[in-house]
Scaffold this motif. Structure first.
Motif, PDB file in Angstrom:
ATOM      1  N   ILE A   7       0.839  -1.203   0.000  1.00 42.79           N
ATOM      2  CA  ILE A   7       0.000   0.000   0.000  1.00 42.79           C
ATOM      3  C   ILE A   7       0.873   1.251   0.000  1.00 42.79           C
ATOM      4  O   ILE A   7       0.595   2.229  -0.705  1.00 42.79           O
ATOM      5  N   LYS A   8       1.947   1.219   0.782  1.00 43.50           N
ATOM      6  CA  LYS A   8       2.864   2.365   0.824  1.00 43.50           C
ATOM      7  C   LYS A   8       3.503   2.605  -0.546  1.00 43.50           C
ATOM      8  O   LYS A   8       3.676   3.749  -0.978  1.00 43.50           O
ATOM      9  N   ILE A   9       3.859   1.519  -1.226  1.00 42.33           N
ATOM     10  CA  ILE A   9       4.476   1.642  -2.549  1.00 42.33           C
ATOM     11  C   ILE A   9       3.486   2.233  -3.549  1.00 42.33           C
ATOM     12  O   ILE A   9       3.821   3.143  -4.320  1.00 42.33           O
ATOM     13  N   ILE A  10       2.258   1.717  -3.545  1.00 40.12           N
ATOM     14  CA  ILE A  10       1.227   2.239  -4.450  1.00 40.12           C
ATOM     15  C   ILE A  10       1.012   3.728  -4.201  1.00 40.12           C
ATOM     16  O   ILE A  10       0.966   4.540  -5.130  1.00 40.12           O
ATOM     17  N   GLU A  11       0.894   4.092  -2.938  1.00 35.67           N
ATOM     18  CA  GLU A  11       0.657   5.486  -2.567  1.00 35.67           C
ATOM     19  C   GLU A  11       1.804   6.382  -3.026  1.00 35.67           C
ATOM     20  O   GLU A  11       1.586   7.462  -3.590  1.00 35.67           O
ATOM     21  N   ALA A  12       3.033   5.942  -2.814  1.00 34.84           N
ATOM     22  CA  ALA A  12       4.204   6.739  -3.179  1.00 34.84           C
ATOM     23  C   ALA A  12       4.304   6.928  -4.693  1.00 34.84           C
ATOM     24  O   ALA A  12       4.612   8.022  -5.179  1.00 34.84           O
ATOM     25  N   GLU A  19       0.918  11.981 -13.918  1.00 34.48           N
ATOM     26  CA  GLU A  19      -0.173  11.521 -14.771  1.00 34.48           C
ATOM     27  C   GLU A  19      -0.696  10.198 -14.228  1.00 34.48           C
ATOM     28  O   GLU A  19      -0.026   9.542 -13.420  1.00 34.48           O
ATOM     29  N   PRO A  20      -1.919   9.801 -14.606  1.00 33.32           N
ATOM     30  CA  PRO A  20      -2.479   8.541 -14.103  1.00 33.32           C
ATOM     31  C   PRO A  20      -1.567   7.354 -14.393  1.00 33.32           C
ATOM     32  O   PRO A  20      -0.909   7.298 -15.429  1.00 33.32           O
ATOM     33  N   VAL A  21      -1.532   6.398 -13.466  1.00 33.63           N
ATOM     34  CA  VAL A  21      -0.660   5.229 -13.571  1.00 33.63           C
ATOM     35  C   VAL A  21      -1.502   3.983 -13.825  1.00 33.63           C
ATOM     36  O   VAL A  21      -2.490   3.739 -13.125  1.00 33.63           O
ATOM     37  N   HIS A  22      -1.112   3.197 -14.821  1.00 35.27           N
ATOM     38  CA  HIS A  22      -1.843   1.968 -15.145  1.00 35.27           C
ATOM     39  C   HIS A  22      -1.702   0.972 -13.997  1.00 35.27           C
ATOM     40  O   HIS A  22      -0.637   0.840 -13.388  1.00 35.27           O
ATOM     41  N   GLU A  23      -2.793   0.269 -13.712  1.00 32.62           N
ATOM     42  CA  GLU A  23      -2.769  -0.650 -12.573  1.00 32.62           C
ATOM     43  C   GLU A  23      -1.771  -1.792 -12.770  1.00 32.62           C
ATOM     44  O   GLU A  23      -1.237  -2.326 -11.787  1.00 32.62           O
ATOM     45  N   ASP A  24      -1.471  -2.152 -14.009  1.00 36.24           N
ATOM     46  CA  ASP A  24      -0.457  -3.189 -14.240  1.00 36.24           C
ATOM     47  C   ASP A  24       0.920  -2.721 -13.785  1.00 36.24           C
ATOM     48  O   ASP A  24       1.725  -3.517 -13.279  1.00 36.24           O
ATOM     49  N   ASP A  25       1.194  -1.412 -13.965  1.00 29.74           N
ATOM     50  CA  ASP A  25       2.476  -0.866 -13.514  1.00 29.74           C
ATOM     51  C   ASP A  25       2.550  -0.846 -11.989  1.00 29.74           C
ATOM     52  O   ASP A  25       3.621  -1.053 -11.407  1.00 29.74           O
ATOM     53  N   LEU A  26       1.410  -0.588 -11.350  1.00 31.09           N
ATOM     54  CA  LEU A  26       1.378  -0.612  -9.886  1.00 31.09           C
ATOM     55  C   LEU A  26       1.574  -2.032  -9.367  1.00 31.09           C
ATOM     56  O   LEU A  26       2.339  -2.259  -8.421  1.00 31.09           O
ATOM     57  N   LYS A  29       5.135  -3.475  -9.034  1.00 36.55           N
ATOM     58  CA  LYS A  29       5.994  -3.076  -7.916  1.00 36.55           C
ATOM     59  C   LYS A  29       5.601  -3.750  -6.600  1.00 36.55           C
ATOM     60  O   LYS A  29       6.264  -3.551  -5.583  1.00 36.55           O
ATOM     61  N   MET A  30       4.531  -4.538  -6.631  1.00 38.39           N
ATOM     62  CA  MET A  30       4.024  -5.138  -5.396  1.00 38.39           C
ATOM     63  C   MET A  30       4.644  -6.506  -5.122  1.00 38.39           C
ATOM     64  O   MET A  30       5.005  -7.238  -6.046  1.00 38.39           O
ATOM     65  N   LEU A  31       4.731  -6.847  -3.841  1.00 39.94           N
ATOM     66  CA  LEU A  31       5.163  -8.189  -3.458  1.00 39.94           C
ATOM     67  C   LEU A  31       4.018  -9.180  -3.630  1.00 39.94           C
ATOM     68  O   LEU A  31       4.205 -10.283  -4.120  1.00 39.94           O
ATOM     69  N   ASN A  32       2.820  -8.764  -3.220  1.00 38.96           N
ATOM     70  CA  ASN A  32       1.634  -9.616  -3.320  1.00 38.96           C
ATOM     71  C   ASN A  32       0.688  -9.030  -4.371  1.00 38.96           C
ATOM     72  O   ASN A  32      -0.239  -8.297  -4.065  1.00 38.96           O
ATOM     73  N   LYS A  33       0.952  -9.359  -5.632  1.00 42.20           N
ATOM     74  CA  LYS A  33       0.178  -8.787  -6.736  1.00 42.20           C
ATOM     75  C   LYS A  33      -1.288  -9.207  -6.693  1.00 42.20           C
ATOM     76  O   LYS A  33      -2.169  -8.471  -7.143  1.00 42.20           O
ATOM     77  N   ASN A  34      -1.563 -10.380  -6.159  1.00 38.64           N
ATOM     78  CA  ASN A  34      -2.941 -10.872  -6.110  1.00 38.64           C
ATOM     79  C   ASN A  34      -3.820 -10.065  -5.156  1.00 38.64           C
ATOM     80  O   ASN A  34      -5.047 -10.162  -5.203  1.00 38.64           O
ATOM     81  N   ASN A  35      -3.176  -9.278  -4.301  1.00 38.50           N
ATOM     82  CA  ASN A  35      -3.932  -8.495  -3.318  1.00 38.50           C
ATOM     83  C   ASN A  35      -4.146  -7.054  -3.780  1.00 38.50           C
ATOM     84  O   ASN A  35      -4.540  -6.196  -2.991  1.00 38.50           O
ATOM     85  N   PHE A  36      -3.883  -6.794  -5.069  1.00 38.45           N
ATOM     86  CA  PHE A  36      -3.952  -5.419  -5.571  1.00 38.45           C
ATOM     87  C   PHE A  36      -5.327  -4.791  -5.363  1.00 38.45           C
ATOM     88  O   PHE A  36      -5.434  -3.664  -4.866  1.00 38.45           O
TER      89      PHE A  36
END
Length: 211
Positions: A7-12, A19-26, A29-36
């Motif tokens: 969550i901290k990474i997404i927020e940062a 500009e808007p960021v595509h959710e695939d790019d977010l 960067k996640m450790l647990n991508k399934n919890n996006f």
């Protein structure tokens, strides 16, 4: 709200992006991508009643000033850009019929179009080419952009009103289909081209929105 590393990474990332960021790019960067979906929902809820909100546009995310206070932050008033009726009609047709070629747009409008309408819409950033149609001549196909979706505050093209919804709102009463959609855009109209009858064009114009 439990603030995980993801969550901290997404927020940062969203704060740092202009500009808007595509959710695939977010997710990348996640450790647990399934919890996006759960993480982004928690973050969105956290900012729901704050000065900035987390907004989804299509499949992209961004922080925006809250609608409740945006008027308090206006410093400069943007000057309205005049858009011709021909350009607005072209935009409406592309939005409902995309991907579509220039000749197909002309067939729906019933008149030939100058290059200016396409150029103007591209300059604004509301349309873009998307490959070529596999027919003789290989004409370019046109579609709307994420900026179009963002400007008109919809999540996706499927959120555009269909014929029944427009009729229920009274927009189609004794008016042409194309004129209806361009009026919804609430832009200034500068040309006086003839408007074709609703009965002749409504079904073709809104065919992609039928239920």
């Amino acid at each position: 709200m439990s603030v995980s590393r993801d969550i901290k990474i997404i927020e940062a990332i969203l704060f740092a992006s202009n500009e808007p960021v595509h959710e695939d790019d977010l997710k990348g960067k996640m450790l647990n991508k399934n919890n996006f979906q759960n993480d982004i929902k928690n973050l969105q809820n956290f900012y729901l009643e704050r000065g900035i909100n987390l907004i989804k546009t299509g499949k992209k995310w961004s922080f925006r000033t809250s609608e409740k206070i945006k008027d308090e932050l206006i410093i400069f008033k943007s000057q309205k850009r005049k858009i011709s009726r021909a350009a607005l009609e072209t935009l409406a047709i592309i939005a409902y019929q995309q991907p579509i070629t220039r000749s197909e747009i002309e067939n729906i409008r019933g008149v030939q179009m100058g290059r200016g309408s396409i150029d103007h819409l591209m300059e604004i950033g509301w349309i873009k080419p998307s490959g070529r149609k596999n027919v003789p001549g290989k004409p370019a196909l046109w579609i709307t952009t994420d900026l179009f979706i963002e400007h008109f505050s919809i999540n996706s093209i499927s959120d555009l009103p269909n014929k029944d919804e427009l009729k229920a709102s009274g927009f189609l009463e004794k008016r042409s289909a194309i004129a209806t959609i361009t009026d919804i855009a609430n832009e200034e109209i500068t040309s006086n081209e003839n408007i074709i009858d609703e009965e002749e064009n409504l079904d073709d114009f809104l065919s992609n929105k039928e239920i």
